[in-house]
Design a protein around this motif. Structure first.
Motif: not given
Lengths: 302, 265, 278
Positions: B138-147, B163-177
């Protein structure tokens, strides 16, 4: 391929559940038909047109029950339909926006009351009033009509019809309300801009648009009235009579079944009761199919 | 076209994704016509083109999502390195674990909190992993996604609080995880405001070292800012492929030039 | 017609609509008020803890009927909830075909079939073959009433779940069935739970399908293969009896029943109002 197995099992479970629903429906029809055969063989078409229902001499025919079912449903529709539409119009067109939700919930509560409680109310509260007040009143002023002749006993077609009218109000009004609310705002504004009064707008534009949907709602309400059992059984008087007088006790299909089923000793008696159920099944199936037809038609119009 | 093929051949060892005569339909409408492209490892490739040109469909063919739409049909091959992902014996589910995706609009699972969303790839695939490892992922992916810094104190909160932008970056983290080899992005910033867009572009640029990225965008400036390679599509066909700098300074096809200079689209 | 008359006509008709509403509310309060007055005055503790007694003997309760109604509802729930939900899932998630259309249509018709017919059906199917009335038969009858309600609720709430959520799950490599179980169903859960609560409210108030399936009983029983008491059938029997004290018990039981059913309905409404995120 472990994952594939999970997918297959789950999908087949959902498929099975769907099939169960269809199967139950088919089984209802099949079982009723098979169990009615003795009665069908014995009475044939006469079952539908003769007027004698007498367990003692083992002669059965459905007409008194069908007559009661239709009469009570007609009374229910005559009384309940306009009130339901009025309620639907009030909630969607007249009352303030913030009251729409709570007020429709109050009306929906009418539909949540179990039918046995309607029966209690009908039997212990409404029937005496019909017997002492409303019946004599109608008899005095409208007694020249065949409907209001005779001595009001409290229980009977009229009482059952009134109880049914109240019971179908939530069904008809909630469907009508949804359909009325779906009429676009531009249509209303256009009508008002032409100088129509609010009622003319509602009558010509809103109801004009919502016609077939409201009709469908009416049929659904009718379906509920046709099949309602407990409330009717408690207030109709349970006697296989065909009488024009609404004060007279009678039978409906469902009340005949409810009243006699557990006491039916003869095979023919039971089979005749099941044939009654089969007839009711056909009637309700038909009304629901009709409703769907009207709803589909309305959607196609959009 | 001849020239590009030549370049790709030289760098064949770096090829990550390749299509062979890929065609796609929606019922009777052909969306993709004979697509033959190659995408290099650890690059950021942007697919551009006017709306309706089939760029999103192409992207969705890369992880076999297109076929889930009723009436959709596909012919041809897509290779992930040496594996044809349209092989009949292959479960599409296995492909999607290697190729992640970020969608147009943030689509976090609203029945899970932020933490669970990031590891949802593991939850959904029933992969058993220790709590410690999950925390790390979780930490690694969220860091990669910059959030990471923005959400680290509210990991157990509902995603709708972001926010929408934050959600989208969590989506990126989810995909990277789930550590995909390829990350598909379907106009990931089209629903976002300029500041969020800027942040996400920043994030995307840093991801190249970890994953091969293919991004669909209708925003040419965005493509110019972040991508290494451009695939220009028009009416279901690939018109031109090339390095971003070349496409923008020296397009070979008239159609490409017209599009990037804003004459249509 | 001049405008003044049209205006007055309009006001009268609108007034009639208001009157209709007042009439509806009037009946609601009349029925509920009756129930409160007659029910509360007969309400006492023994009702909840004692068994029925013969007429003429004071006291007596409907404790076994309350337990019976709960047991019947549990049986119905065990059968009806999974089938209802799974059929709803089939219609929305797997059903791009005629079978899904038919399931939806039949389920809709089934929900409109008079419940007394379902009672007759279960009588033929189970009571005749088991040669006795039983709690199981009553539970099955109630489950048939429950299934279409839950199927409809499931169908409607799953349709509200946006497709992008499913795609997000697929894109993470989740197979369809795990997507449905882990993402789609939980996302639609509030609507499904609402549907389940309304379904329970509905079946707890049903009498007709129990009359000749679970019948009635004056004793404690939790056995599935024996007749069992239910609140509704007890009310019916007591109300139609000539004994005043039994009629009073019927009123008190109606009050209990109405409270359970209305509470479930209000809970369902409250649950449905909870914030949905789509």
């Amino acid at each position: 391929m472990r994952k594939n197995i999970g997918e297959r099992i789950f999908k087949n479970l959902t498929l099975l559940s769907s099939l169960i629903i269809i199967l139950v429906m088919g089984a209802i029809f099949y079982e009723l038909l098979i169990a009615s055969i003795p009665s069908i063989k014995r009475f044939g078409w006469r079952f539908l047109i003769e007027t004698i229902w007498d367990p003692v001499i083992e002669h059965f025919s459905a007409l008194p029950s069908i007559y009661g079912t239709i009469i009570t449903s007609i009374i229910a529709l005559i009384l309940g339909f306009p009130i339901s539409i009025g309620i639907a119009i009030f909630i969607s067109e007249i009352c303030p926006y913030y009251l729409k939700q709570p007020l429709s919930f109050i009306i929906e509560l009418l539909g949540a009351i179990p039918s046995i409680i309607y029966g209690m109310w009908g039997l212990f509260t409404l029937a005496p009033i019909i017997q002492i007040k409303i019946g004599p009143f109608l008899n005095k002023y409208l007694g020249f009509l065949p409907f209001f002749q005779g001595y009001p006993m409290g229980v009977g077609f009229l009482t059952a019809g009134i109880v049914l009218a109240i019971m179908i109000i939530p069904t008809i009004s909630s469907i009508s309300r949804e359909i009325i609310s779906a009429v676009p705002k531009e249509q209303r504004e256009g009508a008002l801009a032409l100088g129509m009064t609010q009622w003319e707008m509602i009558w010509k534009v809103v109801l004009g648009n919502a016609k077939s949907g409201i009709f469908a709602g009416g049929i659904l309400g009718l379906g509920r009235a046709l099949g309602e059992t407990m409330a009717v059984t408690m207030v109709i008087g349970n006697s296989p009579k065909i009488s024009l007088s609404l004060f007279s006790p009678g039978y409906t299909i469902s009340s005949t079944i409810a009243n006699e089923f557990t006491e039916a000793v003869g095979k023919l008696h039971l089979s005749s009761l099941i044939e009654l159920a089969l007839i009711l099944f056909f009637i309700t199936f038909f009304t629901i199919a009709l409703t769907r037809y009207f709803i589909i038609k309305r959607i196609e119009k959009r | 076209m001849q020239e590009e093929k030549h370049i790709f051949k030289e760098e064949k060892n770096l090829e990550k994704l390749r299509t062979e005569n890929l065609n796609a339909w929606f019922s009777s409408l052909q969306i993709l016509k004979n697509i033959n492209i190659s995408i290099k490892k650890n690059t950021l490739t942007a697919i551009i083109g006017p709306s309706g040109c089939g760029k999103t469909t192409l992207l969705r063919c890369f992880n076999r999502l297109h076929e889930l739409t009723p009436g959709a049909r596909i012919e041809g091959k897509v290779f992930l390195e040496d594996l044809n992902i349209y092989d009949n014996n292959l479960d599409p589910v296995l492909i999607r674990r290697r190729i992640g995706m970020v969608f147009q609009r943030p689509n976090l699972f609203y029945n899970m909190n932020i933490y669970e969303n990031v590891i949802s790839g593991y939850i959904l695939n029933k992969r058993k992993i220790s709590k410690e490892e999950l925390d790390n992922i979780v930490e690694k992916s969220l860091r990669l996604a910059g959030i990471w810094d923005e959400v680290k104190d509210r990991l157990k909160n509902h995603p709708s609080e972001l926010s929408g932008g934050q959600q989208q970056r969590v989506c990126i983290a989810r995909a990277l995880a789930v550590e995909p080899e390829v990350l598909l992005m379907d106009e990931p910033t089209s629903a976002l405001d300029p500041i969020s867009t800027y942040k996400i572009e920043d994030t995307i640029k840093t991801l190249k070292d970890h994953v091969t990225i293919i991004i669909v965008t209708h925003n040419m400036q965005q493509a110019a800012r972040i991508s290494d390679e451009i695939i220009f599509m028009y009416m279901g066909e690939v018109i031109e492929v090339g390095r971003t700098s070349e496409i923008f300074t020296n397009p070979k096809k008239k159609l490409t030039e017209d599009y990037i200079t804003g004459r249509f689209g | 017609m001049n405008y003044r008359i049209r205006k007055i006509y309009s006001e009268i008709m609108l007034g009639l609509c208001v009157f209709s509403f007042i009439l509806g509310v009037f009946f609601l309060f009349w029925i509920l008020g009756d129930l409160f007055i007659k029910g509360l005055s007969s309400l006492n503790l023994s009702l909840f803890i004692e068994l029925p007694k013969p007429p003429g003997i004071p006291g007596g309760g409907v404790a076994n009927a309350i337990v019976g109604t709960l047991l019947l509802s549990i049986i119905a729930g065990i059968i009806g909830i999974p089938i209802g939900i799974l059929a709803g899932v089939y219609i929305v998630e797997y059903g791009n075909n005629r079978l899904a259309w038919w399931t939806r249509f039949i389920s809709e018709v089934l929900s409109g079939i008079p419940t007394i017919i379902i009672g007759v059906f279960v009588y033929i199917l189970i009571v005749i073959s088991m040669k006795r009335f039983s709690a199981l038969a009553g539970g099955v009858a109630l489950s048939i009433i429950m299934i279409p309600i839950i199927t409809k609720a499931t169908e409607e709430s799953l349709k509200m779940v946006p497709n992008s959520v499913r795609e997000a799950s697929y894109a993470l490599g989740a197979p369809k069935w795990r997507t449905i179980i882990k993402v789609v169903l939980p996302s639609g859960s509030s609507g499904i739970v609402t549907g389940i609560m309304s379904a329970f409210a509905r079946i707890m108030g049903e009498t007709a399908p129990l009359l000749f399936t679970s019948l009635n009983s004056s004793f404690w029983s939790l056995r599935l293969d024996q007749p069992i008491a239910s609140l509704t059938v007890t009310i019916y029997n007591y109300a139609t009896s000539p004994y005043k004290e039994w009629q009073n018990i019927a009123w008190a039981s109606s009050f209990i029943l109405a409270m359970i059913v209305l509470l479930l309905n209000i809970l369902a409404k409250y649950y449905a109002r909870r914030k949905t995120h789509f």
